[in-house]
Motif scaffolding. Structure first.
Motif, PDB file in Angstrom:
ATOM      1  N   PRO A 150     -32.197  29.380 -34.158  1.00  0.00           N
ATOM      2  CA  PRO A 150     -33.409  29.420 -34.645  1.00  0.00           C
ATOM      3  C   PRO A 150     -33.510  28.655 -36.078  1.00  0.00           C
ATOM      4  O   PRO A 150     -34.380  27.935 -36.444  1.00  0.00           O
ATOM      5  CB  PRO A 150     -33.946  30.755 -34.827  1.00  0.00           C
ATOM      6  N   GLU A 151     -32.491  29.059 -36.798  1.00  0.00           N
ATOM      7  CA  GLU A 151     -32.208  28.446 -38.042  1.00  0.00           C
ATOM      8  C   GLU A 151     -32.256  27.065 -38.074  1.00  0.00           C
ATOM      9  O   GLU A 151     -32.924  26.363 -39.007  1.00  0.00           O
ATOM     10  CB  GLU A 151     -31.197  28.937 -39.091  1.00  0.00           C
ATOM     11  N   ARG A 152     -31.252  26.512 -37.519  1.00  0.00           N
ATOM     12  CA  ARG A 152     -30.756  24.931 -37.341  1.00  0.00           C
ATOM     13  C   ARG A 152     -32.077  24.433 -36.792  1.00  0.00           C
ATOM     14  O   ARG A 152     -32.369  23.342 -37.082  1.00  0.00           O
ATOM     15  CB  ARG A 152     -29.868  24.983 -36.464  1.00  0.00           C
ATOM     16  N   MET A 153     -32.799  24.914 -35.825  1.00  0.00           N
ATOM     17  CA  MET A 153     -33.656  24.162 -35.002  1.00  0.00           C
ATOM     18  C   MET A 153     -35.205  24.298 -35.980  1.00  0.00           C
ATOM     19  O   MET A 153     -35.672  23.255 -35.959  1.00  0.00           O
ATOM     20  CB  MET A 153     -34.257  24.833 -33.734  1.00  0.00           C
ATOM     21  N   ALA A 154     -35.231  25.279 -36.836  1.00  0.00           N
ATOM     22  CA  ALA A 154     -36.226  25.305 -37.594  1.00  0.00           C
ATOM     23  C   ALA A 154     -36.113  23.818 -38.822  1.00  0.00           C
ATOM     24  O   ALA A 154     -37.025  23.485 -39.042  1.00  0.00           O
ATOM     25  CB  ALA A 154     -36.507  26.350 -38.381  1.00  0.00           C
ATOM     26  N   GLU A 155     -34.909  23.814 -39.162  1.00  0.00           N
ATOM     27  CA  GLU A 155     -34.474  22.545 -39.883  1.00  0.00           C
ATOM     28  C   GLU A 155     -34.788  21.318 -39.344  1.00  0.00           C
ATOM     29  O   GLU A 155     -35.566  20.367 -39.999  1.00  0.00           O
ATOM     30  CB  GLU A 155     -33.107  22.552 -40.428  1.00  0.00           C
ATOM     31  N   LEU A 156     -34.520  21.217 -38.076  1.00  0.00           N
ATOM     32  CA  LEU A 156     -35.044  19.894 -37.375  1.00  0.00           C
ATOM     33  C   LEU A 156     -36.680  19.614 -37.239  1.00  0.00           C
ATOM     34  O   LEU A 156     -37.056  18.779 -37.701  1.00  0.00           O
ATOM     35  CB  LEU A 156     -34.322  19.951 -35.864  1.00  0.00           C
ATOM     36  N   ILE A 157     -37.071  20.965 -37.094  1.00  0.00           N
ATOM     37  CA  ILE A 157     -38.680  20.881 -36.852  1.00  0.00           C
ATOM     38  C   ILE A 157     -39.379  20.544 -38.186  1.00  0.00           C
ATOM     39  O   ILE A 157     -40.073  19.920 -38.324  1.00  0.00           O
ATOM     40  CB  ILE A 157     -39.292  21.825 -36.346  1.00  0.00           C
ATOM     41  N   GLN A 158     -38.811  20.993 -39.308  1.00  0.00           N
ATOM     42  CA  GLN A 158     -39.251  20.462 -40.622  1.00  0.00           C
ATOM     43  C   GLN A 158     -38.903  19.405 -41.042  1.00  0.00           C
ATOM     44  O   GLN A 158     -39.783  18.674 -41.654  1.00  0.00           O
ATOM     45  CB  GLN A 158     -38.275  21.892 -41.471  1.00  0.00           C
ATOM     46  N   SER A 159     -37.815  18.696 -40.404  1.00  0.00           N
ATOM     47  CA  SER A 159     -37.698  17.441 -40.753  1.00  0.00           C
ATOM     48  C   SER A 159     -38.770  16.424 -39.993  1.00  0.00           C
ATOM     49  O   SER A 159     -39.111  15.396 -40.760  1.00  0.00           O
ATOM     50  CB  SER A 159     -36.314  16.801 -40.366  1.00  0.00           C
ATOM     51  N   ILE A 160     -39.244  16.719 -38.881  1.00  0.00           N
ATOM     52  CA  ILE A 160     -40.327  16.134 -38.239  1.00  0.00           C
ATOM     53  C   ILE A 160     -41.615  16.379 -39.150  1.00  0.00           C
ATOM     54  O   ILE A 160     -42.336  15.346 -39.345  1.00  0.00           O
ATOM     55  CB  ILE A 160     -40.556  16.529 -36.878  1.00  0.00           C
ATOM     56  N   VAL A 161     -41.928  17.405 -39.681  1.00  0.00           N
ATOM     57  CA  VAL A 161     -43.013  17.658 -40.555  1.00  0.00           C
ATOM     58  C   VAL A 161     -43.015  16.882 -41.668  1.00  0.00           C
ATOM     59  O   VAL A 161     -44.091  16.145 -41.865  1.00  0.00           O
ATOM     60  CB  VAL A 161     -43.054  19.113 -40.717  1.00  0.00           C
ATOM     61  N   TYR A 162     -41.702  16.840 -42.265  1.00  0.00           N
ATOM     62  CA  TYR A 162     -41.715  15.857 -43.559  1.00  0.00           C
ATOM     63  C   TYR A 162     -41.789  14.240 -43.218  1.00  0.00           C
ATOM     64  O   TYR A 162     -42.647  13.554 -43.693  1.00  0.00           O
ATOM     65  CB  TYR A 162     -40.346  15.870 -43.928  1.00  0.00           C
ATOM     66  N   THR A 163     -41.407  14.026 -41.971  1.00  0.00           N
ATOM     67  CA  THR A 163     -41.481  12.746 -41.874  1.00  0.00           C
ATOM     68  C   THR A 163     -42.978  12.230 -41.172  1.00  0.00           C
ATOM     69  O   THR A 163     -43.680  11.038 -41.940  1.00  0.00           O
ATOM     70  CB  THR A 163     -40.409  12.321 -40.494  1.00  0.00           C
ATOM     71  N   LEU A 164     -43.611  12.987 -40.375  1.00  0.00           N
ATOM     72  CA  LEU A 164     -45.117  12.890 -40.283  1.00  0.00           C
ATOM     73  C   LEU A 164     -45.778  12.916 -41.543  1.00  0.00           C
ATOM     74  O   LEU A 164     -46.845  12.151 -41.594  1.00  0.00           O
ATOM     75  CB  LEU A 164     -45.404  13.694 -39.026  1.00  0.00           C
ATOM     76  N   SER A 165     -45.583  14.005 -42.364  1.00  0.00           N
ATOM     77  CA  SER A 165     -46.318  14.057 -43.587  1.00  0.00           C
ATOM     78  C   SER A 165     -46.087  12.791 -44.421  1.00  0.00           C
ATOM     79  O   SER A 165     -47.195  12.113 -44.786  1.00  0.00           O
ATOM     80  CB  SER A 165     -45.444  14.919 -44.441  1.00  0.00           C
TER      81      SER A 165
END
Length: 194
Positions: A150-165
């Motif tokens: 979950p910790e690593r996947m959360a980082e990946l999903i957060q990178s999607i949020v940053y890019t879309l932001s």
């Protein structure tokens, strides 16, 4: 002495302080590149200039207070939406979408503006608390969804949020950004428990 607009002096002071912070937030959201003075903020709040100085020692002090006020609101907005989602997969998508809504509303521009004018200590502390508090519901949803890490996947999903932001701030609509997030994440969130 000015007439208070609340049942107690403490309530009146809290209301006045909140009005000043809301005015500062509004002014910065309208124009993140122009840093308002305490006088500008007081005028926007409909208060006397001297009122601002009775709540904040300086403009930096006011913006530090705005940082510590804004970040918990962001986390509360995201947490409320994630908690309301019915399944772990929907919680993951909702996490992304709730963050993107705030970016589209201008809150991220406000945070960026605050990073340039608040004290670095207040910003660093509040930013760490925001990111830590945002990580909790996302990691919980990922764990419930069956993610091995979950910790690593959360980082990946957060990178999607940053890019879309970034894309939203460069002109992509919220609808298009949400559509991209769903297209990318739907196969994953539909896969395990949904």
């Amino acid at each position: 002495m000015p007439k208070i607009q609340a049942s107690t002096v403490a309530e009146h002071r809290a209301t006045q302080r909140a009005a000043l912070l809301d005015a500062a937030r509004a002014l910065l959201s309208q124009n993140p590149d122009q840093i308002p003075s305490l006088a500008d903020v007081a005028q926007h709040a409909g208060l006397a200039r001297s009122s601002a100085y009775s709540y904040f020692k300086s403009r930096t002090d006011m913006f530090d207070a705005l940082v510590t006020d804004t970040f918990p609101r962001w986390a509360a907005h995201v947490g409320k939406h994630v908690d309301a989602a019915p399944t772990p997969g929907q919680k993951i998508l909702t996490y992304v979408e709730a963050n993107l809504q705030l970016v589209a509303r201008g809150d991220h521009a406000l945070v960026r503006a605050l990073s340039g004018i608040g004290s670095s200590e207040a910003l660093a502390t509040s930013s760490k608390l925001l990111h830590d508090s945002l990580r909790v519901p996302l990691q919980a949803a990922l764990a419930e969804h069956g993610t091995a890490h979950p910790e690593r996947m959360a980082e990946l999903i957060q990178s999607i949020v940053y890019t879309l932001s970034r894309m939203i701030e460069n002109g992509l609509s919220l609808r298009a950004a949400t559509s991209l997030a769903r297209e990318l994440l739907a196969p994953y969130v539909d896969k395990i428990t949904n």
